[in-house]
Scaffold this motif. Structure first.
Motif, PDB file in Angstrom:
ATOM      1  N   UNK A  17       0.814  -1.210   0.000  1.00 24.32           N
ATOM      2  CA  UNK A  17       0.000   0.000   0.000  1.00 24.32           C
ATOM      3  C   UNK A  17       0.852   1.266   0.000  1.00 24.32           C
ATOM      4  N   UNK A  18       2.055   1.183   0.530  1.00 27.21           N
ATOM      5  CA  UNK A  18       2.988   2.303   0.394  1.00 27.21           C
ATOM      6  C   UNK A  18       3.337   2.522  -1.075  1.00 27.21           C
ATOM      7  N   UNK A  19       3.566   1.412  -1.787  1.00 28.04           N
ATOM      8  CA  UNK A  19       3.866   1.484  -3.212  1.00 28.04           C
ATOM      9  C   UNK A  19       2.678   2.071  -3.981  1.00 28.04           C
ATOM     10  N   UNK A  20       1.478   1.616  -3.678  1.00 27.54           N
ATOM     11  CA  UNK A  20       0.291   2.104  -4.380  1.00 27.54           C
ATOM     12  C   UNK A  20       0.092   3.591  -4.119  1.00 27.54           C
ATOM     13  N   UNK A  25       0.407   9.209  -5.951  1.00 27.96           N
ATOM     14  CA  UNK A  25       0.963  10.530  -5.674  1.00 27.96           C
ATOM     15  C   UNK A  25       1.849  11.002  -6.832  1.00 27.96           C
ATOM     16  N   UNK A  26       2.730  10.099  -7.304  1.00 26.59           N
ATOM     17  CA  UNK A  26       3.643  10.486  -8.385  1.00 26.59           C
ATOM     18  C   UNK A  26       2.886  10.678  -9.699  1.00 26.59           C
ATOM     19  N   UNK A  27       1.761   9.966  -9.858  1.00 23.90           N
ATOM     20  CA  UNK A  27       0.946  10.156 -11.051  1.00 23.90           C
ATOM     21  C   UNK A  27       0.336  11.545 -11.103  1.00 23.90           C
ATOM     22  N   UNK A 103       7.373   5.095 -12.910  1.00 21.44           N
ATOM     23  CA  UNK A 103       7.481   4.399 -11.627  1.00 21.44           C
ATOM     24  C   UNK A 103       6.809   3.035 -11.692  1.00 21.44           C
ATOM     25  N   UNK A 104       5.581   2.983 -12.166  1.00 22.05           N
ATOM     26  CA  UNK A 104       4.873   1.711 -12.379  1.00 22.05           C
ATOM     27  C   UNK A 104       3.635   1.979 -13.213  1.00 22.05           C
ATOM     28  N   UNK A 105       2.933   0.930 -13.610  1.00 25.36           N
ATOM     29  CA  UNK A 105       1.792   1.100 -14.510  1.00 25.36           C
ATOM     30  C   UNK A 105       0.639   1.828 -13.840  1.00 25.36           C
ATOM     31  N   UNK A 106       0.522   1.719 -12.509  1.00 27.30           N
ATOM     32  CA  UNK A 106      -0.530   2.457 -11.814  1.00 27.30           C
ATOM     33  C   UNK A 106      -0.293   3.955 -11.922  1.00 27.30           C
ATOM     34  N   UNK A 107       0.951   4.382 -11.753  1.00 27.66           N
ATOM     35  CA  UNK A 107       1.285   5.795 -11.944  1.00 27.66           C
ATOM     36  C   UNK A 107       0.884   6.244 -13.347  1.00 27.66           C
ATOM     37  N   UNK A 108       1.223   5.431 -14.356  1.00 27.52           N
ATOM     38  CA  UNK A 108       0.883   5.782 -15.730  1.00 27.52           C
ATOM     39  C   UNK A 108      -0.631   5.880 -15.916  1.00 27.52           C
ATOM     40  N   UNK A 109      -1.362   4.933 -15.368  1.00 31.03           N
ATOM     41  CA  UNK A 109      -2.813   4.952 -15.525  1.00 31.03           C
ATOM     42  C   UNK A 109      -3.419   6.212 -14.895  1.00 31.03           C
ATOM     43  N   UNK A 110      -2.945   6.566 -13.705  1.00 26.91           N
ATOM     44  CA  UNK A 110      -3.419   7.783 -13.047  1.00 26.91           C
ATOM     45  C   UNK A 110      -3.126   9.004 -13.912  1.00 26.91           C
ATOM     46  N   UNK A 111      -1.902   9.073 -14.442  1.00 23.90           N
ATOM     47  CA  UNK A 111      -1.501  10.217 -15.258  1.00 23.90           C
ATOM     48  C   UNK A 111      -2.316  10.303 -16.537  1.00 23.90           C
ATOM     49  N   UNK A 112      -2.467   9.196 -17.250  1.00 19.88           N
ATOM     50  CA  UNK A 112      -3.183   9.234 -18.530  1.00 19.88           C
ATOM     51  C   UNK A 112      -4.674   9.487 -18.341  1.00 19.88           C
ATOM     52  N   UNK A 134       1.574  -3.663  -7.329  1.00 21.90           N
ATOM     53  CA  UNK A 134       0.176  -3.206  -7.286  1.00 21.90           C
ATOM     54  C   UNK A 134      -0.792  -4.335  -7.601  1.00 21.90           C
ATOM     55  N   UNK A 135      -0.280  -5.392  -8.226  1.00 22.45           N
ATOM     56  CA  UNK A 135      -1.094  -6.485  -8.739  1.00 22.45           C
ATOM     57  C   UNK A 135      -2.135  -5.961  -9.724  1.00 22.45           C
ATOM     58  N   UNK A 136      -1.645  -5.132 -10.648  1.00 18.83           N
ATOM     59  CA  UNK A 136      -2.505  -4.451 -11.605  1.00 18.83           C
ATOM     60  C   UNK A 136      -2.026  -4.728 -13.022  1.00 18.83           C
TER      61      UNK A 136
END
Length: 356
Positions: A17-20, A25-27, A103-112, A134-136
């Motif tokens: 959850x720290x990673x998520x 945040x970075x997204x 950073x990871x695909x979750x960051x990318x998804x948030x950004x896009x 993230x298991x995403x």
């Protein structure tokens, strides 16, 4: 649940959850950054994203897309998304304005999902859009609609053609509509680094391990091939890669594994007379720098025969594919590989006192 298991569970959850949180945040931080960049653009200037984050051979294979996208959007600000460990492959590309170290695909998804980019060219499909922490999985609807996935992708052409289709740049069975030869943008720093290695005048570069075991050839046969090359040819043999699994006892051999960056490795390959290796990242470097290649290949999953390369390697103008359709690379015999090497190297470089 005992205390040890309890601690393991919550330690795992803490890091997950720290990673998520960091990904989200970075997204949003990246969104603010690109929003401010966009605010300074001249009216009508587009913000374009190209997404190919890994593996480094795939990034090299996809490089012609950057030039094609630039031709479609000559005045745009083009950003290439890539994993931090591969950013050097994009940093000096003149068709790209900016490298975004993902950073990871979750960051990318948030950004896009913010919609800050005017156009996105996804050169990936769901199987290589995954964050284990993230298991995403992030899907690519274009690839899904076309039926491109890890089980089918080589049915759609070489890697460049596949990636162009996942971005909806070309249709199925349509050749890439621009220069399809991958390029690298080597810098003076890479040349200076390789100058310090005092490499021999004539040498063959070897790459003996891929990142996927089914593509590999047994180490024992590599050892035999190196010993045979040293005994019969006047070339030195330089091994590159992350780590060597060879046990070679000849002064003609030198191990540079783990000692160079990707582009420094490319400069070593560029200076070589020949490249002998597997279907892996360094073979794409060899294709991009124009060094003649001898590529050991085999069947791969559901693909009894395939061709990952565009450019001169793809047309086999500058490369020999060593393979037997339907057989894995590991089944190639030393004699079969040796015969192909002889036909590629010729007899000019043979030691006068030796025979093949």
């Amino acid at each position: 649940m005992n205390i040890e298991r309890f601690i393991q569970l919550w330690t795992h959850r803490y890091f997950k959850y720290t990673h998520i949180f960091k990904a989200h945040f970075s997204g949003y931080k990246a969104w603010l950054y690109f929003k401010s960049r966009k605010a300074g653009f001249l009216r009508g200037k587009e913000l374009i994203a190209i997404i190919r984050t890994e593996h480094f051979g795939d990034i090299v294979a996809a490089e012609p897309i950057s030039r094609y996208v630039r031709s479609l959007h000559p005045d745009a600000h083009i950003v290439w998304f890539v994993k931090p460990s591969y950013h050097e492959l994009v940093d000096h590309n003149p068709a790209v304005n900016e490298t975004f170290s993902e950073f990871c695909v979750t960051q990318r998804r948030v950004l896009l999902d913010t919609g800050v980019f005017d156009k996105v060219y996804p050169l990936q499909f769901s199987n290589n859009n995954h964050c284990a922490k993230c298991q995403v999985f992030v899907d690519n609807p274009i690839a899904e609609q076309k039926g491109i996935n890890v089980h089918t992708y080589f049915n759609f052409g070489n890697l460049l053609e596949v990636f162009a289709q996942t971005a909806d740049l070309i249709g199925e069975k349509v050749p890439f509509p621009a220069d399809d030869s991958p390029r690298l943008y080597l810098q003076e720093s890479h040349r200076k680094k390789v100058d310090t290695l005092a490499l021999p005048e004539k040498y063959i570069v070897l790459h003996c391990q891929s990142n996927y075991a089914p593509k590999d050839w047994p180490a024992a046969r590599w050892n035999q091939l190196v010993e045979w090359l040293a005994a019969n040819y006047s070339y030195h043999i330089i091994e590159i890669g992350l780590i060597s699994n060879l046990s070679v006892n000849t002064p003609a051999y030198r191990d540079l594994c783990g000692k160079l960056s990707i582009l420094e490795t490319a400069e070593v390959i560029r200076r070589a007379d020949f490249f002998i290796g597997l279907d892996s990242g360094p073979s794409h470097l060899a294709n991009a720098v124009g060094t003649s290649g001898i590529i050991l290949m085999g069947s791969l999953g559901s693909f009894p025969s395939y061709n990952p390369y565009s450019g001169k390697y793809g047309r086999q103008e500058n490369a020999v594919f060593v393979r037997k359709d339907g057989s894995p690379c590991a089944d190639l015999t030393l004699e079969f590989v040796r015969d192909k090497v002889v036909s590629a190297l010729g007899t000019n470089a043979k030691k006068e006192s030796s025979t093949s």
